[in-house]
Design a protein around this motif. Structure first.
Motif, PDB file in Angstrom:
ATOM      1  N   HIS A 259       0.895  -1.190   0.043  1.00 41.27           N
ATOM      2  CA  HIS A 259       0.039   0.211   0.214  1.00 41.27           C
ATOM      3  C   HIS A 259       0.676   0.899  -0.179  1.00 41.27           C
ATOM      4  O   HIS A 259       1.819   1.954   0.652  1.00 41.27           O
ATOM      5  N   ILE A 260       0.664   1.506  -0.847  1.00 39.85           N
ATOM      6  CA  ILE A 260       1.811   2.935  -1.433  1.00 39.85           C
ATOM      7  C   ILE A 260       0.736   4.211  -1.202  1.00 39.85           C
ATOM      8  O   ILE A 260       0.413   4.534  -1.858  1.00 39.85           O
ATOM      9  N   ILE A 261       1.653   5.260  -0.409  1.00 43.74           N
ATOM     10  CA  ILE A 261       0.782   6.288  -0.088  1.00 43.74           C
ATOM     11  C   ILE A 261       2.208   7.754  -0.608  1.00 43.74           C
ATOM     12  O   ILE A 261       3.314   7.373  -0.041  1.00 43.74           O
ATOM     13  N   LEU A 262       1.990   8.108  -1.366  1.00 36.80           N
ATOM     14  CA  LEU A 262       2.834   9.622  -1.481  1.00 36.80           C
ATOM     15  C   LEU A 262       1.870  10.954  -1.221  1.00 36.80           C
ATOM     16  O   LEU A 262       0.703  11.168  -1.883  1.00 36.80           O
ATOM     17  N   VAL A 263       2.478  11.500   0.115  1.00 40.08           N
ATOM     18  CA  VAL A 263       2.137  12.833   0.513  1.00 40.08           C
ATOM     19  C   VAL A 263       2.838  14.076   0.515  1.00 40.08           C
ATOM     20  O   VAL A 263       3.769  13.952   0.367  1.00 40.08           O
ATOM     21  N   GLU A 264       2.105  14.963  -0.494  1.00 37.21           N
ATOM     22  CA  GLU A 264       2.793  16.175  -1.092  1.00 37.21           C
ATOM     23  C   GLU A 264       2.038  17.518  -0.101  1.00 37.21           C
ATOM     24  O   GLU A 264       0.880  16.743  -0.399  1.00 37.21           O
ATOM     25  N   LYS A 265       2.526  18.359   0.542  1.00 38.35           N
ATOM     26  CA  LYS A 265       2.033  19.539   1.020  1.00 38.35           C
ATOM     27  C   LYS A 265       1.697  20.982  -0.139  1.00 38.35           C
ATOM     28  O   LYS A 265       0.937  20.852   0.624  1.00 38.35           O
ATOM     29  N   ASP A 266       2.241  20.548  -0.781  1.00 35.91           N
ATOM     30  CA  ASP A 266       1.525  21.594  -2.302  1.00 35.91           C
ATOM     31  C   ASP A 266       0.652  20.592  -2.981  1.00 35.91           C
ATOM     32  O   ASP A 266      -0.040  19.720  -3.207  1.00 35.91           O
ATOM     33  N   GLU A 267       0.546  21.783  -3.953  1.00 33.74           N
ATOM     34  CA  GLU A 267      -0.356  21.339  -5.662  1.00 33.74           C
ATOM     35  C   GLU A 267      -0.468  19.784  -6.209  1.00 33.74           C
ATOM     36  O   GLU A 267      -0.635  19.228  -6.716  1.00 33.74           O
ATOM     37  N   HIS A 268       1.227  20.167  -6.914  1.00 31.30           N
ATOM     38  CA  HIS A 268       1.956  19.330  -7.036  1.00 31.30           C
ATOM     39  C   HIS A 268       2.234  18.435  -6.738  1.00 31.30           C
ATOM     40  O   HIS A 268       3.488  18.714  -5.855  1.00 31.30           O
ATOM     41  N   VAL A 269       2.606  17.045  -7.952  1.00 27.43           N
ATOM     42  CA  VAL A 269       4.064  16.364  -7.224  1.00 27.43           C
ATOM     43  C   VAL A 269       4.355  16.003  -8.605  1.00 27.43           C
ATOM     44  O   VAL A 269       4.086  16.267  -9.839  1.00 27.43           O
ATOM     45  N   SER A 270       5.078  15.528  -9.036  1.00 24.66           N
ATOM     46  CA  SER A 270       6.492  14.828 -10.365  1.00 24.66           C
ATOM     47  C   SER A 270       6.556  16.253 -11.081  1.00 24.66           C
ATOM     48  O   SER A 270       6.125  16.307 -12.711  1.00 24.66           O
ATOM     49  N   PHE A 271       6.719  17.379 -10.624  1.00 23.70           N
ATOM     50  CA  PHE A 271       6.781  18.379 -11.489  1.00 23.70           C
ATOM     51  C   PHE A 271       8.501  18.920 -12.035  1.00 23.70           C
ATOM     52  O   PHE A 271       9.576  18.478 -10.856  1.00 23.70           O
TER      53      PHE A 271
ATOM     54  N   LYS B 119      -1.820   9.774 -12.939  1.00 24.55           N
ATOM     55  CA  LYS B 119      -0.963   9.265 -13.668  1.00 24.55           C
ATOM     56  C   LYS B 119      -0.623   8.046 -12.335  1.00 24.55           C
ATOM     57  O   LYS B 119      -0.215   6.739 -12.983  1.00 24.55           O
ATOM     58  N   PHE B 120       0.277   8.944 -11.587  1.00 27.58           N
ATOM     59  CA  PHE B 120       0.252   7.611 -10.504  1.00 27.58           C
ATOM     60  C   PHE B 120      -0.827   7.138 -10.153  1.00 27.58           C
ATOM     61  O   PHE B 120      -0.391   5.982  -9.429  1.00 27.58           O
ATOM     62  N   ARG B 121      -1.215   7.277  -9.957  1.00 30.55           N
ATOM     63  CA  ARG B 121      -2.765   6.667  -9.533  1.00 30.55           C
ATOM     64  C   ARG B 121      -3.177   5.079 -10.591  1.00 30.55           C
ATOM     65  O   ARG B 121      -3.251   4.047 -10.495  1.00 30.55           O
ATOM     66  N   GLY B 122      -3.656   5.576 -11.306  1.00 30.98           N
ATOM     67  CA  GLY B 122      -3.815   5.191 -12.410  1.00 30.98           C
ATOM     68  C   GLY B 122      -2.310   3.823 -13.119  1.00 30.98           C
ATOM     69  O   GLY B 122      -2.708   2.755 -13.178  1.00 30.98           O
ATOM     70  N   TRP B 123      -1.226   4.380 -13.630  1.00 30.37           N
ATOM     71  CA  TRP B 123      -0.134   3.956 -13.328  1.00 30.37           C
ATOM     72  C   TRP B 123       0.705   2.648 -12.421  1.00 30.37           C
ATOM     73  O   TRP B 123       0.941   1.616 -12.876  1.00 30.37           O
ATOM     74  N   PHE B 124       0.595   3.633 -10.922  1.00 31.64           N
ATOM     75  CA  PHE B 124       1.000   2.745 -10.474  1.00 31.64           C
ATOM     76  C   PHE B 124       0.008   2.241  -8.994  1.00 31.64           C
ATOM     77  O   PHE B 124       0.503   1.791  -8.182  1.00 31.64           O
ATOM     78  N   ASN B 125      -0.521   2.733  -9.031  1.00 37.20           N
ATOM     79  CA  ASN B 125      -2.142   2.450  -8.269  1.00 37.20           C
ATOM     80  C   ASN B 125      -1.528   2.868  -6.637  1.00 37.20           C
ATOM     81  O   ASN B 125      -1.178   1.611  -5.596  1.00 37.20           O
ATOM     82  N   ILE B 126      -0.667   3.707  -6.609  1.00 39.83           N
ATOM     83  CA  ILE B 126      -1.007   4.859  -5.867  1.00 39.83           C
ATOM     84  C   ILE B 126      -1.575   5.555  -5.317  1.00 39.83           C
ATOM     85  O   ILE B 126      -1.952   6.257  -5.812  1.00 39.83           O
ATOM     86  N   ASP B 127      -1.534   5.898  -4.025  1.00 42.80           N
ATOM     87  CA  ASP B 127      -2.645   6.853  -3.272  1.00 42.80           C
ATOM     88  C   ASP B 127      -2.125   8.235  -2.957  1.00 42.80           C
ATOM     89  O   ASP B 127      -1.304   7.988  -1.900  1.00 42.80           O
ATOM     90  N   VAL B 128      -2.085   8.711  -3.923  1.00 38.34           N
ATOM     91  CA  VAL B 128      -1.902  10.760  -4.071  1.00 38.34           C
ATOM     92  C   VAL B 128      -2.343  11.302  -3.281  1.00 38.34           C
ATOM     93  O   VAL B 128      -3.389  11.042  -3.063  1.00 38.34           O
ATOM     94  N   ARG B 129      -2.031  11.497  -2.263  1.00 38.51           N
ATOM     95  CA  ARG B 129      -2.573  12.951  -1.394  1.00 38.51           C
ATOM     96  C   ARG B 129      -2.344  14.393  -1.437  1.00 38.51           C
ATOM     97  O   ARG B 129      -1.103  14.224  -0.567  1.00 38.51           O
ATOM     98  N   THR B 130      -2.080  15.267  -2.199  1.00 34.91           N
ATOM     99  CA  THR B 130      -2.013  16.679  -2.415  1.00 34.91           C
ATOM    100  C   THR B 130      -2.403  17.672  -1.357  1.00 34.91           C
ATOM    101  O   THR B 130      -3.816  17.371  -0.651  1.00 34.91           O
ATOM    102  N   ARG B 131      -1.851  18.642  -1.079  1.00 36.79           N
ATOM    103  CA  ARG B 131      -2.100  19.465  -0.166  1.00 36.79           C
ATOM    104  C   ARG B 131      -2.059  18.995   1.012  1.00 36.79           C
ATOM    105  O   ARG B 131      -3.686  19.071   2.181  1.00 36.79           O
TER     106      ARG B 131
END
Ligand code: FAD
Length: 566
Positions: free
Chosen positions: A37-49, A75-87
């Protein structure tokens, strides 16, 4: 051996920070463990810019903002099934309970998230001096897309206005060029006596000349002291020497500070350089917590010391290693880092790898140096551009310690060859043996890298010992400076007290020189003087040295060296 986690290995991996190091870690973790279960937590609006592309979007070289978004949360969700949480801002780590406290910035509420493995990739923040005015609407730093948008918005209609860039490092210089491109008048303030601190001063001098050539007003050896405000905006930048520079726009690019607060408050060890201490697979002092990127210390490949090296390459590579190890408990170790870096400044390119002179001093090591001017491709093929290669090498082991190059085309290729050579422990002799691709539009049969190797080899073998421009002043008074250039070159300027004998007359005029006194041979770039040195050494002159880099280096890069008569 590839370690494939079993179906039950559904560990929870949380990654803090979703750009260079964090995004690499997340994607690699998924590729190596489909069940985690992979969760990517980012405090700002964007990931991987693409933060490295931001200046070029400001300047208008990159026109499509979407191109900066290398991978979207979708893309992170679709390709990698990663739970991306921005802000979502990670506030603290509870190591005994293996939980994170996270602020959901949209909902304004905090929640807990458990982890089995945690990867910290929080990057670094621009240093902002604690002075009045730094929060004014016309004062900017550049780290993310929000900063970029704010700068772009301000610059619309700002052509002809005056920008003051504070800090002459890589980002500062990229911004100088891009603001110039946007039609602004530029002043650059730098606390050190040179731009581009990773370069040695004489190499940085070539970049300084390029900035001056493009009308950039330089204030070197002079720091920011204060910002003078009028009507809520900064109107003048006050320098440490009291000078006041008019400013419509102020860009602060005085370096970055590693974001270590989370790690420090969680009791993770920091290193002497102020970054998070990690081992070779990027584990911190807590084996379940990894750290990568601008927030950590890497081992410097040449100095073998822990250093902060805030560059995208190491962040991406370290992220990949941490992601794999977090997902599988296995990964190849992170190799030491050379700090290879490159920047374009108008029509010049400056690049560095390995140790510079400051780094050698830190190592308390011995070093010898040659400067070698060379064309990027065959001089007879149109468009050849000259570069100056500085090579640093160890006199006992002959190992290459570092290199710096300033020039035009082809600097990128040569610095990467040299970085590769250093990475694999090459000696100067090894450089001479490299089998490199050659055709006239691309290179010369003797590539600049070969020439640097030959020159250093000649130095070490005593075939043509070299003296640097800085050492000229230390030579005994009895030294004969022999200039072997043409009359036109001699008339354009020469070293005080030099004897002039053009190379093609040297063999017939040897008696004009005293065989019992030392000789230093001089030409434009070091080639003819090397030939002259070989002639003299084989005619009984016992103490002959060649001025490395020749008058090219002397007059362009070291103007403060012994006098030149015109
Ligand atoms: P970052 O990529 O900065 O990512 C860190 C992320 O963590 C940020 O998005 C941040 O919001 C997030 N974060 C921080 N704290 C928290 C928290 N508590 N909770 C949640 N999220 C958090 N390097 C080069 O090698 N070549 C270049 O040409 C180059 N150009 C550059 C140009 C610019 C304008 C900039 C700013 C940098 C440039 N760099 C360049 C440096 C390179 O971008 C960095 O070294 C690299 O991005 C570092 O990666 P990182 O993952 O450590 O940090």
């Amino acid at each position: 051996m590839i370690h494939t986690p079993s179906r039950i290995d559904s560990r929870t991996i949380v990654i803090v920070g979703g750009v260079a190091g964090g995004a690499s870690a997340a994607a690699r973790a998924r590729r190596m463990n489909e069940h985690a279960h992979i969760i990517l937590v980012e405090k700002d609006e964007h990931v991987s810019f693409a933060n490295c592309g931001l200046p070029y979007y400001v300047g208008g070289e990159i026109t499509n903002r979407d191109k900066l978004l290398v991978a979207t949360p979708e893309k992170f969700r679709g390709w990698f099934n990663i739970d991306v949480r921005t802000r979502q801002h990670v506030l603290s780590i509870d190591r005994p309970r293996k939980t994170l406290r996270i602020l959901d910035r949209d909902k304004g509420r905090e929640y807990e998230q458990v982890y089995d493995k945690l990867v910290l990739a929080p990057g670094a923040s621009p240093i902002v001096p604690p002075i009045e005015g730094v929060n004014a609407p016309n004062v900017f730093t550049l780290r993310n897309l929000a900063d970029t948008d704010a700068i772009k918005q301000f610059l619309d209609g700002a052509a002809g206005k005056r920008a003051v860039v504070v800090g002459g490092g890589f980002i500062g210089l990229e911004m100088v060029e891009m603001l110039h491109r946007r039609g602004m008048r530029l002043a650059l303030v730098e606390l050190l006596d040179q731009v581009l601190p990773p370069l040695d001063p004489e190499m940085a001098h070539l970049v300084k000349e390029e900035l001056e050539h493009h009308g950039v007003e330089l204030h070197l050896g002079n720091g920011l002291a204060a910002l003078e405000m009028e009507d809520g905006k900064v109107r003048r930048v006050v320098l440490k020497n009291g000078e006041r520079l008019d400013a419509d726009f102020v860009m602060l690019s005085i370096g970055v500070r590693p974001n270590v607060k989370l790690a420090e408050e969680a009791g993770l060890e920091l290193g002497k350089a102020g970054g998070i201490r990690v081992n070779e697979v990027m584990q911190t002092s807590d084996a379940d917590i990894y750290a990568v990127g601008d927030a950590v210390e890497y081992t410097h490949a040449v100095a073998d010391l822990p250093m902060r090296i805030p560059l995208a390459g190491p962040a991406n590579r370290a992220g990949r290693i941490a992601g794999e190890h977090a997902a599988t408990d296995h990964a190849a170790p992170m190799p030491p880092v050379l700090g290879t870096a490159i920047v374009r400044v108008f029509d010049k390119v400056a690049a560095v790898t390995g140790c510079n002179m400051r780094c050698v001093a830190m190592m308390q090591g011995h070093v010898r140096t040659v400067w070698v001017p060379a064309n990027d491709h065959a001089g007879y093929y149109p468009g050849a551009q000259e570069m100056l290669v500085k090579l640093l090498y160890e006199p006992t082991s002959h190992k290459v310690l570092g290199a710096q190059i300033v020039g035009g085309h082809g600097v990128d290729k040569r610095i990467d060859i040299l970085a590769t050579a250093i990475r694999f422990g090459a000696t100067v002799e090894d450089l001479t043996t490299l089998d490199l691709a050659y055709a006239p539009p691309f290179s010369s049969a003797k590539d600049p890298v070969h020439l640097a190797g030959f020159t250093a080899e000649n130095d070490l073998r005593g075939t043509s010992p070299f003296v640097s421009p800085a050492q000229l002043a230390e030579l005994p008074d009895s030294t004969q400076i022999l200039d072997v250039r043409t009359s036109k070159e001699w008339d354009a300027g020469h070293l005080d007290g030099a004897i002039w004998i053009p190379l093609d007359e040297l063999r017939s005029r040897l008696d004009e020189l005293d065989r019992n006194r030392p000789v230093v041979t001089v030409c434009r770039a070091g080639q003819r003087s090397y030939y002259a040195t070989r002639i003299l050494m084989q005619h009984g002159f016992a103490d002959v040295q060649t001025l490395t880099g020749g008058m090219h280096l002397h007059s362009h890069a070291l103007p403060a060296q012994p006098a030149v008569t015109r």
